[in-house]
Design an enzyme around this catalytic site. Sequence first.
Site, PDB file in Angstrom:
ATOM      1  N   LYS A  76       0.855  -1.203   0.000  1.00 13.13           N
ATOM      2  CA  LYS A  76       0.000   0.000   0.000  1.00 13.13           C
ATOM      3  C   LYS A  76       0.881   1.239   0.000  1.00 13.13           C
ATOM      4  CE  LYS A  76      -3.751   2.201   2.610  1.00 13.13           C
ATOM      5  NZ  LYS A  76      -4.730   2.048   3.707  1.00 13.13           N
ATOM      6  N   SER A 151      -9.845   1.799   2.625  1.00 11.89           N
ATOM      7  CA  SER A 151      -8.944   2.588   1.812  1.00 11.89           C
ATOM      8  C   SER A 151      -7.905   1.758   1.054  1.00 11.89           C
ATOM      9  CB  SER A 151      -8.228   3.603   2.698  1.00 11.89           C
ATOM     10  OG  SER A 151      -7.366   2.959   3.607  1.00 11.89           O
ATOM     11  N   SER A 175     -10.140  -0.620   6.684  1.00 12.41           N
ATOM     12  CA  SER A 175      -9.464  -0.417   5.398  1.00 12.41           C
ATOM     13  C   SER A 175      -8.783  -1.646   4.814  1.00 12.41           C
ATOM     14  CB  SER A 175      -8.442   0.713   5.514  1.00 12.41           C
ATOM     15  OG  SER A 175      -9.117   1.948   5.530  1.00 12.41           O
TER      16      SER A 175
END
Lengths: 467, 101
Positions: A76, A151, A175
């Site tokens: 990420k 997210s 997330s």
Amino acid sequence: MIEATITELQEALRARKVSARELAKESLDSMERQEGNLHAFLARTPELAFESAERADQMLAQGNAPPLCGIPCAIKDAILVEGVLCTAGSLMLENYTAPYDATVVRLLREQGAVMVGKTNTDEFGMGASTENSAFGATRNPRDPERVPGGSSGGSAAAVAAAECVFALGEDTGGSIRLPAGFCGVVGLRPTYGTVSRHGVISLASSFDQVGPFARTCRDAEIVYEAIAHKDPKEATSAERPASKKSFGLKGLRIGAPKEYFTEGLSSVVEQGIRSALGKLEGAGAVIVEVELPNVKYGLAAYYVINTSEASANLARYDGLRYGLHTPASTIKEMYEQNRSSGFGDEVKRRIILGTFALSAGYYEAYYLKAQKVRTLLRQDFERAFASVDVIAGPVSPVLPFKLGERSSDPLAMYLVDIYTVPVNLAGLPGLTIPAAEADGLPIGMQLVGPQFSEPLLFGVGKAFESL
Amino acid sequence: MISKEQVQAIAELSRISLTSEESERMARELDSILEYFAVLAEADTEGVEPMTHAVLTGSDPREDVAEPEDPERVERMIKAMPETERRYLRVPGVLERMKHD
């Protein structure tokens, strides 16, 4: 081969049926074919990938390869990889190159894992769809009209589309678990403190936790074991207790929280979860209804604390030491210019909301009250775990929604997190597993256990996969 | 519940400048969120201790000892700074400005 599991790839790599270099190439080719539609990645790192693949092949040749050696993975873009851009999905950090590795990245490098790129995220992790990324949304591989969740939507999509074998994400309020559910993959939010946050861009420090995405529970477990280590560079990191115990479904007590099956839950999701619970029951588990009475305050308490912590954490982005920088004659003007043009709408909204919640006259009604509710929620879970081993329920009240469907209403976006945030408030681990499908879309089930119960959650997940 | 003027004042404290339309929209959006937050008032928290962090056992700080950093890494961080003078970060004056305010 890129669609195989880590265990299968380990065997193939050790038997020299495939090289780490070939796997890296396969991963990059898969990205090349699919990225035009998906946009799961903000940056591809072929140089880094081939460099680490070469090293992995050497380790394999020496015969002492750790479990993740030669396995292609994605990170990420809120986790620092030395020498690679790290944007957190924000214009503020558009040109920011990470000066060092996050501890989790160092641990993956030491195992010889092959990092193929940095994945898309809602700006600073603020969102449930990746639509808040300053660099454009990611699309759901199962249906490109729909969001992958957020997210960490880029990581979930990359794993679901077999652009890589596993990925790291970060879960502040759901997330990891939400995008895992929306994309039909496995995602773990570990117990708070088990994975180091050193080198991870903070959203809300009392909730943030890094965890893995993978296509099977065993794969996610292998990654979790690689990254869950106490870190002297992180004062809240904790030693996870060793566990060699195996878990079966027979006689296992699974709690279904009454509050997770009420109004707001879409009927298709409810049906999917109920049928998954039925399967577990058929395999010998005992399903019991449990009560988490304070869950109804969870979302409000979570967003008060999230915005409060975010408003303080994001004060560091002033453009003086790094990040977006526009010259101005006074320091106040410079701050305002940098922050106003560097932050997107949702980030500004949360900073302002958090500053409001912490301000004199409102602090007790919002921040302090939310922290007390947090205690009540933790006690709810403690009471529940006195009578059940694990709690199971939906990850999200709805199926993956269409791009644009919720992006104009901030509260509608927050409501998607309603079943995930209680876990973050209590600091517990939560595992998303693909549980069912409806209209060709995946439905994720969330398994929640007491602190440090990851081995149990993986045990239940693996048993469910084999049903 | 929250006025456009309040939003503007808080935005200034957070060093974010908003146009008049932006503050108006923000006030509307925050209103609906704060309306949702009102549910917190119903929670009975009489005598309940606040939970300030997810780690209940307390944190475990390391010894306060400076450890040498890779000099190349330090150079890269300095090079990444927007404005420098020798090896220092250059920023607009702070104290000087305060005299005029």
